[in-house]
Every structure is written in structure tokens, then in C-alpha cells.
Write a protein that holds these residues in place. Structure first.
Motif, PDB file in Angstrom:
ATOM      1  N   SER A 134       0.840  -1.195   0.000  1.00 33.16           N
ATOM      2  CA  SER A 134       0.000   0.000   0.000  1.00 33.16           C
ATOM      3  C   SER A 134       0.876   1.246   0.000  1.00 33.16           C
ATOM      4  CB  SER A 134      -0.923  -0.007   1.221  1.00 33.16           C
ATOM      5  OG  SER A 134      -1.882   1.017   1.085  1.00 33.16           O
ATOM      6  N   LEU A 135       0.979   1.870  -1.166  1.00 36.22           N
ATOM      7  CA  LEU A 135       1.786   3.087  -1.303  1.00 36.22           C
ATOM      8  C   LEU A 135       1.005   4.279  -0.752  1.00 36.22           C
ATOM      9  CD1 LEU A 135       3.160   2.129  -4.781  1.00 36.22           C
ATOM     10  CD2 LEU A 135       4.591   2.623  -2.780  1.00 36.22           C
ATOM     11  N   PRO A 136       1.713   5.366  -0.411  1.00 35.97           N
ATOM     12  CA  PRO A 136       1.033   6.505   0.227  1.00 35.97           C
ATOM     13  C   PRO A 136      -0.187   6.998  -0.560  1.00 35.97           C
ATOM     14  CG  PRO A 136       3.408   6.801   0.334  1.00 35.97           C
ATOM     15  CD  PRO A 136       3.173   5.577  -0.508  1.00 35.97           C
ATOM     16  N   LYS A 137      -1.172   7.459   0.210  1.00 37.71           N
ATOM     17  CA  LYS A 137      -2.407   7.994  -0.377  1.00 37.71           C
ATOM     18  C   LYS A 137      -2.112   9.283  -1.131  1.00 37.71           C
ATOM     19  CE  LYS A 137      -5.751   6.536   3.157  1.00 37.71           C
ATOM     20  NZ  LYS A 137      -5.175   5.863   4.284  1.00 37.71           N
ATOM     21  N   GLY A 138      -3.049   9.655  -2.001  1.00 33.87           N
ATOM     22  CA  GLY A 138      -2.946  10.980  -2.612  1.00 33.87           C
ATOM     23  C   GLY A 138      -2.837  10.966  -4.120  1.00 33.87           C
TER      24      GLY A 138
END
Length: 303
Positions: free
Chosen positions: A258-262
Motif C-alpha cells: 500500500s503506497l502513500p495515499k494521494g
């Protein structure tokens, strides 16, 4: 290996060209502009957020590769990938929409215009008029995302303008008929993910298990409320765990990445998907080479 006659590049889609590296030199010039256009306003808070997000990303990538320098390339990869989507999918898609609308008008079906007709009437027309407009069925797959065809077609056009999707809004979209974007319309992320999956559907060979032709989508894309089976080590997919705001994760060999949100989450998740194909799957997705001989997307990683 499969013979050329089975290769997806000879399948009857309207994206049958493969670009040479020279074509990309001009593309890269377009980006330098976009990277330079980022707001330069100094903000300590933003820098801290960026740093923690970068560290979070590093931890996720570290599980895929030992190469620490990888993240230095992320901006450049993202820019190249955005351009690849634009040039390989969006621009030809817009041209095809115009072409099919013109053909339908000439055949005396002015009510069947792309962006005006409902998806069900276009599907019906694709069945009836397949011999006359062979690309209509392929086109319908790209449009089968939202009942609001007018918005979708207009937004695909807007995203395709200017070369690097400068109007892209990861958690929103464009104004429509004088009102601001709202969640009854698909986000730009949803639109791009859908056209990316549909493009790969058109490039993978037909599979008896997926008679509707969604060979890539059925195997490699899962959207909430459905959940991926993380106990099955053969599951390799992009999982959309949230619709609004959109958030994507990668499932590979029973791990969730899960890569950073945004705003870059979707691009970075797709880049990780492609990077794994390049480094761990020899550039192959099933029987299709995503490198130079196939879909020609792996060039974005350079060497």
C-alpha cells in the motif's frame, strides 16, 4: 512462445502501432515543462508531509527491490507513464470516438453519437453493426464505466489535451454543465484506471474463462466491495480499496503493498505493478510481453 499470429500486436484493435524510442524524445520534452510547473511555494508543513510520505513509500518499495536509488526516478517514471497513457490510449481513443460518430451519422444513425447515446444503445448497435463498424465494440468497452456518457466523453477529451494530462485531478474531475464535479461522476483516477485496464484487455489474447474479453480486468483488477484473496500466491492484482477518495493497493505473492495515499497513489501503484512485471516476471504478463515487442510500456523505466 506464441507465434506472431497469436501476438496481441496483430489483434484487430485500433491501437496497433508501437512507438520507437525516438518518438519518446519529443514526449520527454513535454514533461520537463510539467515538472517545472509544480508550485514552488515554500511550505515547511508540506515538506514534512512529503518527507514522511517518501519514507513510507521507501518502506513499501524496499519489499520489492533492494535498489535504494529507485525512488529518485519516481517523478520521471510517473511523468513518462502519464505520457504513455496519454499517447497510447487517450489520444487514439478520442480520435476513434470522432471517427465512429462520423461513421454512424453517415449510416443514418445521428441518434447514436458517442457521448450522447446511452451505453445500452451503443452495445446494441455494436452487435447489429459489427460488420460495418468493427471498432464500435472495442470502443464501447472503454465507455462502459458510468451512465453519464456525456461527462465521460467530455472528460476523456479534456484529459487528452496538452500531452501530459495537466487537467488530471486524482480525487475529482472536471466541471460539468456549469456545476462542480461531484461523486455521482467518476474520478479522473477511475477513468484512467478503467481505460488502462480496457487497453490491456484488448492486448491480451482471448481466454475461455473470460468470454466477455476482459482478460486483464478479471485477473488483475479488483474493486471494493469485492476483496482480493491474499492467501492465493497466484493473485497479482491492483486492488481499489476506496472509491472516494480513490486509493489503490497492489497484491503480489500474498503481500499487500500500500503506497502513500494521494494524487500519485494510482500512478505509483501501477508503476510498481509494471516494475514487478519487468524485474520478476521477465517483462511478461501471461503470454504477452509488455516490453518493446508487445505493449511497449516498460521503456518508461529506462536502464
Amino acid at each position: 512462445g506464441s507465434s506472431d499470429s497469436n501476438s496481441p500486436s496483430s489483434s484487430p484493435t485500433f491501437w496497433n502501432y508501437s512507438r520507437s524510442m525516438a518518438d519518446h524524445a519529443q514526449i520527454l520534452r513535454k514533461f520537463q515543462y510539467q515538472l517545472a510547473c509544480r508550485s514552488q511555494a515554500p511550505s515547511a508543513h508540506k515538506d514534512e508531509a512529503d518527507l514522511s510520505s517518501k519514507q513510507a513509500a521507501e518502506e513499501v518499495w524496499a519489499r520489492v527491490t533492494m535498489n535504494r536509488q529507485l525512488l529518485d526516478h519516481m517523478d520521471s517514471w510517473t511523468a513518462k507513464f502519464r505520457n504513455w497513457i496519454n499517447d497510447t490510449i487517450l489520444v487514439p481513443l478520442v480520435e476513434e470516438m470522432e471517427s465512429v460518430s462520423t461513421q454512424l451519422r453517415r449510416m443514418g444513425c445521428p441518434e447514436l453519437q458517442i457521448g450522447e447515446a446511452s451505453i445500452s444503445s451503443l452495445k446494441q448497435a455494436a452487435l447489429v453493426k459489427a460488420p460495418l463498424i468493427p471498432t464500435l465494440n472495442a470502443l464501447v468497452q472503454y465507455l462502459d464505466l458510468t451512465p453519464n456518457q456525456e461527462y465521460l466523453v467530455e472528460r476523456i477529451r479534456e484529459l487528452s489535451q496538452g500531452g501530459c494530462m495537466s487537467s488530471f485531478r486524482w480525487n475529482g474531475g472536471g466541471d460539468f454543465k456549469g456545476r462542480k464535479w461531484d461523486t455521482d461522476l467518476p474520478t479522473d483516477s477511475s477513468i484512467l484506471m478503467h481505460v488502462f485496464c480496457t487497453y490491456l484487455d484488448s492486448r491480451l489474447p482471448p481466454h475461455p474463462k473470460y468470454p466477455d474479453g476482459k482478460t486483464f480486468t478479471c485477473q488483475h483488477f479488483i474493486q471494493t466491495p469485492d476483496k482480493p484473496d491474499t492467501t492465493n500466491e497466484n493473485v497479482f492484482c491492483i486492488y481499489q480499496s476506496s472509491i472516494n477518495p480513490p486509493h489503490y493497493e497492489l497484491i503480489y505473492e500474498c503481500h499487500v503493498y500500500s503506497l502513500p495515499k494521494g494524487r500519485n497513489n494510482m500512478f505509483h501503484t501501477l508503476l510498481m505493478f509494471l516494475y514487478i512485471i519487468k524485474t520478476k516476471e521477465s517483462g511478461m504478463l501471461g503470454r504477452v510481453n509488455l516490453g518493446l515487442s508487445g505493449v511497449n510500456v516498460l521503456w518508461i523505466f529506462g536502464e
